[in-house]
Design an enzyme around this catalytic site. Structure first.
Site, PDB file in Angstrom:
ATOM      1  N   ASP A 186      10.495  -4.207  -5.586  1.00 12.37           N
ATOM      2  CA  ASP A 186       9.813  -5.422  -6.044  1.00 12.37           C
ATOM      3  C   ASP A 186      10.658  -6.274  -6.991  1.00 12.37           C
ATOM      4  OD1 ASP A 186       9.755  -3.420  -7.907  1.00 12.37           O
ATOM      5  OD2 ASP A 186       7.683  -3.729  -8.531  1.00 12.37           O
ATOM      6  N   GLU A 217      14.628   6.940 -18.023  1.00 11.30           N
ATOM      7  CA  GLU A 217      15.996   6.439 -17.932  1.00 11.30           C
ATOM      8  C   GLU A 217      16.907   7.191 -18.902  1.00 11.30           C
ATOM      9  OE1 GLU A 217      13.350   4.542 -18.242  1.00 11.30           O
ATOM     10  OE2 GLU A 217      13.285   3.206 -16.498  1.00 11.30           O
TER      11      GLU A 217
HETATM   12  N1  UDP Z   1       6.495   3.480  -6.071  1.00 16.32           N
HETATM   13  C1  UDP Z   1       6.215   4.545  -5.231  1.00 16.32           C
HETATM   14  N2  UDP Z   1       4.990   5.145  -5.303  1.00 16.32           N
HETATM   15  C2  UDP Z   1       4.016   4.732  -6.178  1.00 16.32           C
HETATM   16  C3  UDP Z   1       4.300   3.653  -7.041  1.00 16.32           C
HETATM   17  C4  UDP Z   1       5.556   3.060  -6.978  1.00 16.32           C
HETATM   18  O1  UDP Z   1       7.075   4.926  -4.434  1.00 16.32           O
HETATM   19  O2  UDP Z   1       2.910   5.317  -6.190  1.00 16.32           O
HETATM   20  C5  UDP Z   1       7.810   2.817  -5.996  1.00 16.32           C
HETATM   21  C6  UDP Z   1       7.752   1.281  -5.946  1.00 16.32           C
HETATM   22  O3  UDP Z   1       7.687   0.816  -4.614  1.00 16.32           O
HETATM   23  C7  UDP Z   1       9.022   0.857  -6.659  1.00 16.32           C
HETATM   24  C8  UDP Z   1       9.249   2.009  -7.644  1.00 16.32           C
HETATM   25  O4  UDP Z   1       8.530   3.128  -7.167  1.00 16.32           O
HETATM   26  O5  UDP Z   1      10.127   0.761  -5.771  1.00 16.32           O
HETATM   27  C9  UDP Z   1       8.774   1.657  -9.061  1.00 16.32           C
HETATM   28  O6  UDP Z   1       7.397   1.368  -9.017  1.00 16.32           O
HETATM   29  P1  UDP Z   1       6.754   0.063  -9.701  1.00 16.32           P
HETATM   30  O7  UDP Z   1       7.504  -1.125  -9.268  1.00 16.32           O
HETATM   31  O8  UDP Z   1       5.287   0.081  -9.449  1.00 16.32           O
HETATM   32  O9  UDP Z   1       6.999   0.411 -11.205  1.00 16.32           O
HETATM   33  P2  UDP Z   1       7.572  -0.465 -12.396  1.00 16.32           P
HETATM   34  O10 UDP Z   1       8.656  -1.341 -11.840  1.00 16.32           O
HETATM   35  O11 UDP Z   1       6.440  -1.253 -12.905  1.00 16.32           O
HETATM   36  O12 UDP Z   1       8.081   0.552 -13.344  1.00 16.32           O
HETATM   37 MN    MN Z   2       8.697  -2.586 -10.174  1.00 15.83          MN
END
Ligand code: UDP
Ligand code: MN
Length: 335
Positions: free
Chosen positions: A165, A251
């Protein structure tokens, strides 16, 4: 009966045996593996996208190949997010996009869409999230599955965690080609300051961290703020994400495992002077949606009196080609 072997002069036998052994030891292993014992060819010789095997193995190994790890899962904004990402990656050569579905199996619609115009070499795997320790780490098991895959296939290149995203400027990938040690940089769209990561002094040396979220972290950076060569994985089997890590510390915990000595960390000035990657949260419009976007029209026709896809959308008269039509949604609803 005399054989040909018997006719070989005796004084040739020892050099022949030594020569054969040298041939076997020096030449054959380079043929058997995909990974040359000699230095990798320069990036320019690895331009063709066909240089990835069926299962993603590296046929043209290169230190500057980008290995982009993208966890993904079903949600309203998945397809538009992935479209933007695929279009961005389509500009790159010498890259492998490793997508990992959060699920028991890959999503057939996503797979079909990836295959229909494969502008970027990809592998699409599945790894279901198995939550442990009551934590809510997103993408953890998927990233670990990708790291296992890279280890298993001995893929050489620069590893980067590219969530599905985020927004990626092509300048990011250009700069990542040069990564030869664990390297850190800035990510936009985070916290009150709008940017998070290292700041450098006028000589280009590390000065301080810029962050407005959990400043107590040893490495206050986002998952999109670092990259490292895959050779680190081959040397250290402990490099993986762990469920027991506290929220917000993922991280820091990971980076500490990748490189124990902070002196061995590089900072990419180009990606600190300019923000080339942004953390993004796409928001779904409130509606149901078909998973199979490609055959949406067919579904609408088939639906007839039954389930209507987009049934709450205003119906407007078709306009002649060449005319713009402005629809007032309030009026359209009334008619
Ligand atoms: N993701 C996943 N399973 C989940 C939620 C997120 O595989 O149940 C993936 C999502 O598609 C993205 C990554 O993990 O590539 C990080 O998730 P998200 O963007 O929701 O988290 P943030 O960027 O807010 O930390
Ligand atoms: Mn994200």
């Amino acid at each position: 009966m005399k054989t040909n072997v018997a006719r070989i002069p005796r004084r040739w036998i020892i050099p022949l045996i030594v020569g054969s052994i040298l041939f076997l030891v020096l030449l054959l292993p380079a043929e058997w593996t995909n990974y040359p014992q000699t230095p990798s060819p320069p990036h320019e010789t690895c331009r063709s996208q066909l240089e990835i095997g069926e299962t993603g193995e590296s046929l043209c190994p290169s230190d500057s190949r980008l290995l982009l790890i993208t966890p993904t899962y079903e949600r309203l904004t998945r397809r538009p997010d992935l479209i933007k990402m695929k279009n961005t990656l389509g500009h790159l050569s010498d890259v492998l996009w490793i997508l990992i579905e959060d699920g028991k199996s890959i999503d057939p619609y996503t797979e079909e869409w990836l295959r229909e115009d494969p502008v970027v070499p990809f592998v699409y795997l599945a790894a279901e999230t198995h939550v442990q320790f009551n934590r809510t780490h997103r993408g953890l098991d998927q990233r670990n599955a990708a790291l296992d895959y890279i280890r298993d296939k001995k893929l050489h290149g620069v590893i980067y965690f590219a969530d599905d995203d985020n927004a990626y400027d092509l300048g990011l990938f250009k700069a990542l080609r040069g990564v030869r040690r664990l390297s850190l940089f800035d990510v936009g769209g985070i916290g009150r300051s709008g940017v998070e990561g290292p700041a450098l002094d006028k000589d280009g040396a590390f000065a301080r961290w810029v962050t407005s979220y959990a400043p107590g972290r040893r490495y206050p950076v986002d998952m999109a703020a670092f990259a490292f060569p895959s050779t680190y994985l081959f040397k250290n089997p402990d490099i993986r994400f762990k469920w027991e890590t506290h929220g917000g510390q993922m991280e820091t915990a990971f980076l500490t495992t990748v490189e124990k000595d902070p002196k061995n960390i590089d900072f990419i000035q180009e990606l600190i002077d300019h923000v080339r990657v942004f953390h993004v949260k796409t928001k779904p419009i409130r509606t149901s949606y078909p998973k199979d976007w490609a055959s949406l029209r067919q579904k609408q026709e088939d639906a007839g009196e039954g389930e209507q896809i987009g049934a709450d959308a205003p119906v407007v008269d078709p306009v002649p080609v060449g005319y713009a039509q402005v629809v007032n949604p309030d009026q359209a609803k009334k008619s």
